[in-house]
Design a protein around this motif. Structure first.
Motif, PDB file in Angstrom:
ATOM      1  N   ASP A 230      48.341  61.119  23.312  1.00 25.17           N
ATOM      2  CA  ASP A 230      49.002  62.335  23.226  1.00 25.17           C
ATOM      3  C   ASP A 230      49.063  62.817  24.854  1.00 25.17           C
ATOM      4  O   ASP A 230      48.060  63.245  25.353  1.00 25.17           O
ATOM      5  CB  ASP A 230      48.316  63.221  22.586  1.00 25.17           C
ATOM      6  CG  ASP A 230      48.924  64.839  22.552  1.00 25.17           C
ATOM      7  OD1 ASP A 230      49.788  64.926  23.164  1.00 25.17           O
ATOM      8  OD2 ASP A 230      48.577  65.555  21.785  1.00 25.17           O
ATOM      9  N   PRO A 231      50.464  63.019  25.417  1.00 26.12           N
ATOM     10  CA  PRO A 231      50.492  63.121  26.890  1.00 26.12           C
ATOM     11  C   PRO A 231      50.185  64.506  27.078  1.00 26.12           C
ATOM     12  O   PRO A 231      50.058  64.916  28.392  1.00 26.12           O
ATOM     13  CB  PRO A 231      52.013  62.912  27.077  1.00 26.12           C
ATOM     14  CG  PRO A 231      52.620  62.911  25.607  1.00 26.12           C
ATOM     15  CD  PRO A 231      51.638  62.390  24.783  1.00 26.12           C
ATOM     16  N   HIS A 232      50.133  65.504  25.883  1.00 23.45           N
ATOM     17  CA  HIS A 232      49.830  66.959  26.237  1.00 23.45           C
ATOM     18  C   HIS A 232      48.295  67.018  25.976  1.00 23.45           C
ATOM     19  O   HIS A 232      47.639  68.248  26.143  1.00 23.45           O
ATOM     20  CB  HIS A 232      50.602  67.697  25.228  1.00 23.45           C
ATOM     21  CG  HIS A 232      52.098  67.465  25.231  1.00 23.45           C
ATOM     22  ND1 HIS A 232      52.883  68.036  26.135  1.00 23.45           N
ATOM     23  CD2 HIS A 232      53.020  66.982  24.689  1.00 23.45           C
ATOM     24  CE1 HIS A 232      53.926  67.709  26.218  1.00 23.45           C
ATOM     25  NE2 HIS A 232      54.131  66.934  24.946  1.00 23.45           N
ATOM     26  N   HIS A 233      47.469  66.217  25.594  1.00 25.32           N
ATOM     27  CA  HIS A 233      46.395  66.447  25.507  1.00 25.32           C
ATOM     28  C   HIS A 233      45.475  65.838  26.735  1.00 25.32           C
ATOM     29  O   HIS A 233      45.010  64.715  26.963  1.00 25.32           O
ATOM     30  CB  HIS A 233      45.449  65.262  24.430  1.00 25.32           C
ATOM     31  CG  HIS A 233      44.091  65.506  24.070  1.00 25.32           C
ATOM     32  ND1 HIS A 233      43.032  64.596  24.375  1.00 25.32           N
ATOM     33  CD2 HIS A 233      43.657  66.332  23.532  1.00 25.32           C
ATOM     34  CE1 HIS A 233      42.102  64.853  23.921  1.00 25.32           C
ATOM     35  NE2 HIS A 233      42.292  66.253  23.367  1.00 25.32           N
ATOM     36  N   ILE A 234      45.659  66.869  27.778  1.00 23.80           N
ATOM     37  CA  ILE A 234      44.968  66.759  29.116  1.00 23.80           C
ATOM     38  C   ILE A 234      43.408  66.889  29.489  1.00 23.80           C
ATOM     39  O   ILE A 234      42.877  65.944  29.894  1.00 23.80           O
ATOM     40  CB  ILE A 234      46.006  67.662  30.206  1.00 23.80           C
ATOM     41  CG1 ILE A 234      47.405  67.438  30.235  1.00 23.80           C
ATOM     42  CG2 ILE A 234      45.325  67.631  31.514  1.00 23.80           C
ATOM     43  CD1 ILE A 234      48.321  68.506  30.761  1.00 23.80           C
ATOM     44  N   ARG A 235      43.108  67.836  28.602  1.00 22.51           N
ATOM     45  CA  ARG A 235      41.639  68.246  28.716  1.00 22.51           C
ATOM     46  C   ARG A 235      41.244  67.784  27.366  1.00 22.51           C
ATOM     47  O   ARG A 235      41.764  68.187  26.535  1.00 22.51           O
ATOM     48  CB  ARG A 235      41.240  69.399  29.214  1.00 22.51           C
ATOM     49  CG  ARG A 235      41.757  69.694  30.539  1.00 22.51           C
ATOM     50  CD  ARG A 235      41.566  71.490  30.908  1.00 22.51           C
ATOM     51  NE  ARG A 235      42.464  72.223  30.145  1.00 22.51           N
ATOM     52  CZ  ARG A 235      43.645  72.543  30.418  1.00 22.51           C
ATOM     53  NH1 ARG A 235      44.181  72.002  31.602  1.00 22.51           N
ATOM     54  NH2 ARG A 235      44.380  73.089  29.668  1.00 22.51           N
ATOM     55  N   ALA A 236      39.870  67.539  27.378  1.00 17.74           N
ATOM     56  CA  ALA A 236      39.170  67.401  26.002  1.00 17.74           C
ATOM     57  C   ALA A 236      39.032  68.494  24.911  1.00 17.74           C
ATOM     58  O   ALA A 236      39.212  68.504  23.961  1.00 17.74           O
ATOM     59  CB  ALA A 236      37.558  67.120  26.259  1.00 17.74           C
ATOM     60  N   SER A 237      39.260  69.693  25.679  1.00 21.52           N
ATOM     61  CA  SER A 237      39.132  71.090  25.007  1.00 21.52           C
ATOM     62  C   SER A 237      40.653  71.324  24.240  1.00 21.52           C
ATOM     63  O   SER A 237      40.615  72.028  23.500  1.00 21.52           O
ATOM     64  CB  SER A 237      38.815  72.310  25.935  1.00 21.52           C
ATOM     65  OG  SER A 237      39.453  72.347  27.000  1.00 21.52           O
ATOM     66  N   ASP A 238      41.537  70.658  24.775  1.00 21.55           N
ATOM     67  CA  ASP A 238      43.063  70.763  24.186  1.00 21.55           C
ATOM     68  C   ASP A 238      43.212  70.274  22.816  1.00 21.55           C
ATOM     69  O   ASP A 238      42.474  68.911  22.730  1.00 21.55           O
ATOM     70  CB  ASP A 238      44.016  70.127  25.164  1.00 21.55           C
ATOM     71  CG  ASP A 238      44.195  70.863  26.443  1.00 21.55           C
ATOM     72  OD1 ASP A 238      43.700  72.214  26.597  1.00 21.55           O
ATOM     73  OD2 ASP A 238      44.442  70.114  27.356  1.00 21.55           O
ATOM     74  N   PRO A 239      43.856  70.862  21.860  1.00 22.67           N
ATOM     75  CA  PRO A 239      44.157  70.325  20.695  1.00 22.67           C
ATOM     76  C   PRO A 239      45.059  69.166  20.977  1.00 22.67           C
ATOM     77  O   PRO A 239      45.945  69.075  21.621  1.00 22.67           O
ATOM     78  CB  PRO A 239      44.647  71.305  19.725  1.00 22.67           C
ATOM     79  CG  PRO A 239      44.139  72.895  20.584  1.00 22.67           C
ATOM     80  CD  PRO A 239      44.107  72.319  21.888  1.00 22.67           C
ATOM     81  N   GLY A 240      44.830  68.127  20.017  1.00 24.31           N
ATOM     82  CA  GLY A 240      45.440  66.877  20.296  1.00 24.31           C
ATOM     83  C   GLY A 240      46.326  66.432  19.226  1.00 24.31           C
ATOM     84  O   GLY A 240      45.815  67.085  18.017  1.00 24.31           O
ATOM     85  N   THR A 241      47.236  65.602  19.219  1.00 25.01           N
ATOM     86  CA  THR A 241      48.173  65.081  18.150  1.00 25.01           C
ATOM     87  C   THR A 241      47.725  63.604  17.891  1.00 25.01           C
ATOM     88  O   THR A 241      47.718  62.810  18.700  1.00 25.01           O
ATOM     89  CB  THR A 241      49.549  65.121  18.523  1.00 25.01           C
ATOM     90  OG1 THR A 241      49.932  66.632  18.725  1.00 25.01           O
ATOM     91  CG2 THR A 241      50.473  64.716  17.424  1.00 25.01           C
ATOM     92  N   VAL A 242      47.609  63.592  16.497  1.00 24.50           N
ATOM     93  CA  VAL A 242      47.144  62.357  16.023  1.00 24.50           C
ATOM     94  C   VAL A 242      48.230  61.295  15.751  1.00 24.50           C
ATOM     95  O   VAL A 242      48.320  60.036  16.302  1.00 24.50           O
ATOM     96  CB  VAL A 242      46.044  62.368  14.916  1.00 24.50           C
ATOM     97  CG1 VAL A 242      45.970  61.109  14.095  1.00 24.50           C
ATOM     98  CG2 VAL A 242      45.066  62.831  15.116  1.00 24.50           C
TER      99      VAL A 242
END
Length: 338
Positions: A230-242
């Motif tokens: 997920d290109p928007h999942h920059i930091r581990a704390s960010d919610p990510g898209t599966v």
């Protein structure tokens, strides 16, 4: 073969001999073939003639990869005592059946075939499409009917080719006046097409986005690290898209612990789980899957003469089967016989 074997449903499947096989082939077809060989009469075609339809400029590539693909077949567990592995170009009945079937299909119908239209666009042929490529659906109809296969495992995008095979079968049977050739059923895999490691729709060695079955541990590690997430999942704390995340797509396809995968997905969506731990899980899964396949493949590659002998034996059996079908078709059409 015994009578009990001959009563089994007949499957025809195979691969173009343009390069070694990869994980997309494994999840899409090879894994199923290993299972189906115990319950069906299975013929596995090394499709070197089909490979020439867009590789006629490099026949050595096609010839060389006959053995490469055979190594992969044996390495994943295809048993030549249960599956007849044969070389397409060494079955002359297929070429004659192709010529006969061309009289039962129009150029317009071939050009309308969705699979062919898409492949022509992908290759940029436009009106310079090789005649052999345009007529591939007819050649496939010859392959399928020569073995009187009733099941053909294909991807969903290839289903129109089986539909066209059945159209030719119906026209030929009407001309002959009886159901000489059976229609075939497309067996669509439950697992969708595996994307490339770059997130593109199709895994392909030519696009550099594939993981070969013969990949080394370092190549597997590098490929997993490069995988699109997920290109928007920059930091581990960010919610990510599966969804659309290639790492999770591969975990769904290859990890045998669905409960653990669901836990990873929940944590990833919530935030607090980085890409690297997920990729580490996938690497462990792929290393375990490919290590024994790679080792067996290396053993077969050390003795190409043994593998060539297996191909000769399988091709002899296949030649007998396909020649018998050709003679039936010729007789049914009332062709002159000497």
């Amino acid at each position: 073969m015994s009578n009990s074997t001959n009563k089994r449903p007949v499957i025809l499947t195979g691969d173009r001999t343009t390069g070694p096989l990869h994980l997309g082939h494994y999840v899409g077809s090879l894994k199923n073939r290993v299972t189906l060989q115990h319950t069906h009469e299975q013929f596995l075609l090394l499709a070197d003639i089909q490979a020439l339809t867009d590789n006629a400029h490099d026949p050595e590539k096609v010839r060389r990869n006959v053995l490469e693909v055979a190594f992969d077949y044996l390495a994943v567990g295809i048993d030549p005592a249960l599956t007849t592995i044969c070389v397409q170009s060494a079955l002359p009945a297929l070429a004659e059946l192709t010529m006969l079937y061309m009289n039962f299909v129009t150029v317009a119908r071939l050009e309308r075939n969705p699979t062919i239209k898409t492949e022509i666009q992908l290759r940029g042929f436009e009106r310079d499409v090789p005649a052999g490529f345009l007529c591939y659906p007819v050649a496939q109809a010859a392959d399928v009917t020569a073995f009187k296969a009733t099941i053909v495992p294909v991807g969903e995008d290839q289903a129109p080719l089986i539909e066209q095979t059945n159209e030719i079968v119906r026209r030929l049977n009407r001309q002959i006046g009886r159901d000489l050739l059976p229609e075939a059923h497309a067996m669509i895999p439950t697992v969708g097409r595996l994307p490339g490691i770059d997130g593109k729709a199709k895994m392909s060695k030519s696009q550099g986005n594939a993981i070969l079955l013969s990949a080394s541990p370092d190549e597997i590690r590098d490929a997993v690290r490069q995988m699109y997430t997920d290109p928007h999942h920059i930091r581990a704390s960010d919610p990510g898209t599966v969804e659309g995340n290639v790492v999770f797509t591969y975990l769904d396809a290859f990890d045998d612990d669905p409960a653990n995968i669901e836990d990873l997905k929940t944590r990833y969506r919530r935030g607090g789980l980085g890409d690297m731990p997920v990729k580490g899980q996938l690497e462990d899964v792929l290393q375990s899957l490919l290590a024994p396949i790679r080792d067996r493949r290396a053993q077969y590659a050390e003795d190409p003469g043994y593998v060539m002998n297996l191909l000769r034996e399988g091709t002899v059996r296949a030649r007998e089967r396909t020649q018998a079908t050709l003679e039936e078709v010729r007789a049914g059409l009332g062709l002159f016989s000497l």
